[in-house]
Design a protein around this motif. Structure first.
Motif, PDB file in Angstrom:
ATOM      1  N   HIS A   1      11.443  28.889  32.315  1.00  0.00           N
ATOM      2  CA  HIS A   1      11.992  30.082  33.010  1.00  0.00           C
ATOM      3  C   HIS A   1      11.066  30.507  33.870  1.00  0.00           C
ATOM      4  O   HIS A   1      11.186  30.905  35.225  1.00  0.00           O
ATOM      5  N   ILE A   2       9.671  30.558  33.517  1.00  0.00           N
ATOM      6  CA  ILE A   2       8.424  30.695  34.524  1.00  0.00           C
ATOM      7  C   ILE A   2       8.697  30.059  35.677  1.00  0.00           C
ATOM      8  O   ILE A   2       8.334  30.439  36.805  1.00  0.00           O
ATOM      9  N   MET A   3       8.804  28.624  35.389  1.00  0.00           N
ATOM     10  CA  MET A   3       8.664  27.535  36.535  1.00  0.00           C
ATOM     11  C   MET A   3       9.425  27.896  37.650  1.00  0.00           C
ATOM     12  O   MET A   3       9.441  27.869  38.775  1.00  0.00           O
ATOM     13  N   GLU A   4      10.868  28.223  37.110  1.00  0.00           N
ATOM     14  CA  GLU A   4      12.223  28.477  37.866  1.00  0.00           C
ATOM     15  C   GLU A   4      11.791  29.890  38.737  1.00  0.00           C
ATOM     16  O   GLU A   4      12.145  29.855  39.986  1.00  0.00           O
ATOM     17  N   LYS A   5      11.282  30.864  37.886  1.00  0.00           N
ATOM     18  CA  LYS A   5      11.281  32.122  38.581  1.00  0.00           C
ATOM     19  C   LYS A   5      10.097  31.915  39.816  1.00  0.00           C
ATOM     20  O   LYS A   5      10.130  32.763  40.757  1.00  0.00           O
ATOM     21  N   LEU A   6       9.073  31.203  39.490  1.00  0.00           N
ATOM     22  CA  LEU A   6       8.073  31.160  40.366  1.00  0.00           C
ATOM     23  C   LEU A   6       8.243  29.972  41.496  1.00  0.00           C
ATOM     24  O   LEU A   6       7.178  30.075  42.531  1.00  0.00           O
ATOM     25  N   GLY A   7       9.214  29.253  41.246  1.00  0.00           N
ATOM     26  CA  GLY A   7       9.462  28.050  42.262  1.00  0.00           C
ATOM     27  C   GLY A   7       8.344  27.155  42.109  1.00  0.00           C
ATOM     28  O   GLY A   7       7.938  26.474  43.243  1.00  0.00           O
ATOM     29  N   ALA A   8       7.855  27.003  40.882  1.00  0.00           N
ATOM     30  CA  ALA A   8       6.652  26.005  40.691  1.00  0.00           C
ATOM     31  C   ALA A   8       7.282  24.493  40.118  1.00  0.00           C
ATOM     32  O   ALA A   8       8.346  24.543  39.626  1.00  0.00           O
ATOM     33  N   SER A   9       6.458  23.496  40.691  1.00  0.00           N
ATOM     34  CA  SER A   9       7.196  22.062  39.952  1.00  0.00           C
ATOM     35  C   SER A   9       6.505  21.569  38.745  1.00  0.00           C
ATOM     36  O   SER A   9       6.912  20.781  38.135  1.00  0.00           O
ATOM     37  N   ASP A  10       5.211  22.466  38.477  1.00  0.00           N
ATOM     38  CA  ASP A  10       4.725  21.928  36.979  1.00  0.00           C
ATOM     39  C   ASP A  10       4.010  23.116  36.716  1.00  0.00           C
ATOM     40  O   ASP A  10       3.671  24.300  37.139  1.00  0.00           O
ATOM     41  N   ARG A  11       3.325  23.022  35.365  1.00  0.00           N
ATOM     42  CA  ARG A  11       2.485  24.066  34.828  1.00  0.00           C
ATOM     43  C   ARG A  11       1.456  24.575  35.670  1.00  0.00           C
ATOM     44  O   ARG A  11       1.226  25.796  35.739  1.00  0.00           O
ATOM     45  N   THR A  12       0.615  23.674  36.161  1.00  0.00           N
ATOM     46  CA  THR A  12      -0.418  23.966  36.916  1.00  0.00           C
ATOM     47  C   THR A  12      -0.395  24.717  38.010  1.00  0.00           C
ATOM     48  O   THR A  12      -0.785  25.698  38.500  1.00  0.00           O
ATOM     49  N   GLN A  13       0.824  24.472  38.650  1.00  0.00           N
ATOM     50  CA  GLN A  13       1.352  24.976  40.082  1.00  0.00           C
ATOM     51  C   GLN A  13       1.704  26.443  39.524  1.00  0.00           C
ATOM     52  O   GLN A  13       1.722  27.584  40.395  1.00  0.00           O
ATOM     53  N   ALA A  14       2.527  26.487  38.354  1.00  0.00           N
ATOM     54  CA  ALA A  14       2.821  28.028  37.954  1.00  0.00           C
ATOM     55  C   ALA A  14       1.630  28.788  37.970  1.00  0.00           C
ATOM     56  O   ALA A  14       1.745  30.103  38.202  1.00  0.00           O
ATOM     57  N   VAL A  15       0.683  28.272  37.018  1.00  0.00           N
ATOM     58  CA  VAL A  15      -0.681  29.263  36.898  1.00  0.00           C
ATOM     59  C   VAL A  15      -1.092  29.713  38.379  1.00  0.00           C
ATOM     60  O   VAL A  15      -1.495  30.714  38.573  1.00  0.00           O
ATOM     61  N   ALA A  16      -1.126  28.644  39.257  1.00  0.00           N
ATOM     62  CA  ALA A  16      -1.743  28.785  40.545  1.00  0.00           C
ATOM     63  C   ALA A  16      -0.973  30.114  41.356  1.00  0.00           C
ATOM     64  O   ALA A  16      -1.671  30.877  41.854  1.00  0.00           O
ATOM     65  N   ILE A  17       0.391  29.770  41.214  1.00  0.00           N
ATOM     66  CA  ILE A  17       1.246  30.805  42.007  1.00  0.00           C
ATOM     67  C   ILE A  17       0.965  32.164  41.333  1.00  0.00           C
ATOM     68  O   ILE A  17       0.746  33.198  41.877  1.00  0.00           O
ATOM     69  N   ALA A  18       0.933  32.284  39.944  1.00  0.00           N
ATOM     70  CA  ALA A  18       0.619  33.627  39.304  1.00  0.00           C
ATOM     71  C   ALA A  18      -0.363  34.136  39.436  1.00  0.00           C
ATOM     72  O   ALA A  18      -0.734  35.258  39.744  1.00  0.00           O
ATOM     73  N   VAL A  19      -1.671  33.351  39.630  1.00  0.00           N
ATOM     74  CA  VAL A  19      -2.938  33.983  40.037  1.00  0.00           C
ATOM     75  C   VAL A  19      -3.010  34.516  41.409  1.00  0.00           C
ATOM     76  O   VAL A  19      -3.414  35.495  41.603  1.00  0.00           O
ATOM     77  N   ARG A  20      -2.230  33.861  42.288  1.00  0.00           N
ATOM     78  CA  ARG A  20      -2.582  34.125  43.826  1.00  0.00           C
ATOM     79  C   ARG A  20      -1.350  35.555  43.945  1.00  0.00           C
ATOM     80  O   ARG A  20      -1.985  36.540  44.518  1.00  0.00           O
ATOM     81  N   ARG A  21      -0.462  35.834  43.085  1.00  0.00           N
ATOM     82  CA  ARG A  21       0.465  36.843  42.951  1.00  0.00           C
ATOM     83  C   ARG A  21      -0.166  38.093  42.309  1.00  0.00           C
ATOM     84  O   ARG A  21       0.615  39.264  42.387  1.00  0.00           O
ATOM     85  N   GLY A  22      -1.164  37.733  41.677  1.00  0.00           N
ATOM     86  CA  GLY A  22      -1.801  38.774  40.784  1.00  0.00           C
ATOM     87  C   GLY A  22      -0.813  39.001  39.495  1.00  0.00           C
ATOM     88  O   GLY A  22      -1.238  40.044  38.963  1.00  0.00           O
ATOM     89  N   ILE A  23      -0.210  38.038  39.079  1.00  0.00           N
ATOM     90  CA  ILE A  23       0.525  38.304  37.901  1.00  0.00           C
ATOM     91  C   ILE A  23      -0.345  38.124  36.569  1.00  0.00           C
ATOM     92  O   ILE A  23      -0.210  38.594  35.644  1.00  0.00           O
ATOM     93  N   ILE A  24      -1.202  37.262  36.629  1.00  0.00           N
ATOM     94  CA  ILE A  24      -2.399  36.845  35.656  1.00  0.00           C
ATOM     95  C   ILE A  24      -3.540  36.808  36.321  1.00  0.00           C
ATOM     96  O   ILE A  24      -3.814  36.620  37.559  1.00  0.00           O
ATOM     97  N   GLN A  25      -4.842  36.810  35.545  1.00  0.00           N
ATOM     98  CA  GLN A  25      -6.169  36.539  36.091  1.00  0.00           C
ATOM     99  C   GLN A  25      -6.734  35.687  34.983  1.00  0.00           C
ATOM    100  O   GLN A  25      -6.583  35.520  34.071  1.00  0.00           O
ATOM    101  N   LEU A  26      -7.615  34.764  35.934  1.00  0.00           N
ATOM    102  CA  LEU A  26      -8.242  33.632  35.111  1.00  0.00           C
ATOM    103  C   LEU A  26      -9.688  34.276  34.787  1.00  0.00           C
ATOM    104  O   LEU A  26     -10.396  35.142  35.152  1.00  0.00           O
TER     105      LEU A  26
END
Length: 65
Positions: free
Chosen positions: A40-65
């Protein structure tokens, strides 16, 4: 579509490099449930894999590393 609190929690664990099995144990849910959340995370973020999902989430401010 925004992520649920649980999806954000799962995504934080993914960002930490945890495997689905480890995430499941830490959150006291089944590995299958983790897989559904990741899907669901990947679908909602439009990511093709887990790494891309994390990168998108960081860019959008959803999570911080």
């Amino acid at each position: 579509e925004s992520l649920t609190e649980r999806e954000v929690e799962v995504l934080r664990h993914v960002a930490g490099g945890n495997r689905n099995r480890d995430i499941a144990e830490q959150l006291f849910i089944s590995e299958e449930t983790v897989k559904v959340h990741v899907k669901h995370i990947m679908e909602k973020l439009g990511a093709s894999d887990r790494t891309q999902a994390v990168a998108i989430a960081v860019r959008r401010g959803i999570i911080q590393l």
